[in-house]
Design an enzyme around this catalytic site. Structure first.
Site, PDB file in Angstrom:
ATOM      1  N   ASP A   1       0.973  -1.453  -0.134  1.00  0.00           N
ATOM      2  CA  ASP A   1       0.076  -0.031   0.050  1.00  0.00           C
ATOM      3  C   ASP A   1       0.944   1.175  -0.018  1.00  0.00           C
ATOM      4  OD1 ASP A   1      -2.276  -1.354   0.125  1.00  0.00           O
ATOM      5  OD2 ASP A   1      -2.617  -1.376   2.400  1.00  0.00           O
TER       6      ASP A   1
ATOM      7  N   ASP B   1      -7.366  -1.183  -4.739  1.00  0.00           N
ATOM      8  CA  ASP B   1      -8.621  -0.768  -3.892  1.00  0.00           C
ATOM      9  C   ASP B   1      -9.226   0.383  -4.695  1.00  0.00           C
ATOM     10  OD1 ASP B   1      -7.447  -2.116  -1.748  1.00  0.00           O
ATOM     11  OD2 ASP B   1      -6.234  -0.587  -0.988  1.00  0.00           O
TER      12      ASP B   1
END
Length: 251
Positions: free
Chosen positions: A180, A194
């Site tokens: 991330d 995402d």
């Protein structure tokens, strides 16, 4: 006359049709005027196919499967390439402004799901991702909508992207940490996968509000088709019953 030879009574003689006007046999001129109409009315009406049998053609499904695959590959590649760039450019772990300070670039390894949920149950996250993949493949069998093909393609590519991290990122073996690097105003840190997941979710909600199914048909159209098919079947049963009663009366 006595002694006169007679032809034997054969089945042909026994079942031969008497001439018109003899023994009750009627000529075409004696037929009721409404005979064709009665025959048509008493002929059972064959109901059309049930709405559930209406499926997208094989050619259309192939085109939509191709679209789903293209979208999935695009989502997967953009996710994996962006993660590789982030691993190289943000290896020092320091945050960098991207869109001001509202969205920053900050590299972390996430053992859980979005918002770091389930961080202590990485295997559960992996199992959920596999379940999502199986569900997408199952739902796609009845694909008949371009919008649904895009939504499912985004979900498929994103799920594959994060699942890849589970197996190739440390510590690996299905328990790897997802890369991330997009810090949304310090609320949570996510990645490109995402973004695709959220986009697919929004699209699916819109399709549900519009009543568009995976097969491309609207809910109201399906209900109308079912009502029409049921009316045709009821008409066919009524016509068949009426024909049977008339036949019994004539007998």
């Amino acid at each position: 006359m006595p002694g006169e030879a007679r032809s034997p009574l054969t089945p042909d003689h026994a079942t031969s049709t008497p001439p018109e006007g003899v023994d009750g046999a009627s000529s075409p001129d004696d037929q009721p005027a409404d005979a064709p109409e009665r025959a048509r009315r008493h002929t059972p009406v064959e109901a059309g196919p049930a709405p559930d049998d209406a499926r997208p053609s094989s050619r259309r499904r192939r085109r939509l499967f191709a679209l789903l695959a293209i979208v999935a590959v695009t989502a997967y590649v953009t996710d994996q390439v962006s993660k590789a760039v982030a691993l190289n450019a943000l290896a020092d772990g320091l945050p960098r402004p991207f869109i001001g300070d509202f969205i920053r670039l900050k590299l972390i390894g996430n053992p859980g799901a979005a918002l770091s949920l389930g961080a202590g149950n990485t295997w559960v996250m992996t199992a959920i991702a596999v379940g999502v993949l199986v569900a997408i493949v199952f739902v796609a069998k009845g694909l008949g909508s371009r919008a649904w093909a895009i939504a499912l393609g985004l979900l498929l590519g994103a799920a594959l992207g994060n699942l890849t991290d589970r197996f190739v990122r440390p510590p690996g073996g299905g328990q790897g940490h997802v890369v991330d690097f997009l810090d949304y105003n310090r609320w949570f840190i996510g990645n490109v996968a995402d973004i695709w997941i959220v986009s697919a979710a929004v699209l699916i909600v819109l399709l549900a509000l519009l009543g568009i199914g995976v097969d491309g048909r609207r809910d109201r159209d399906v209900r109308a088709a079912k009502a029409e098919a049921e009316a045709e079947r009821a008409e066919a049963r009524a016509a068949s019953d009426e024909g049977s009663e008339d036949g019994g009366d004539r007998a």
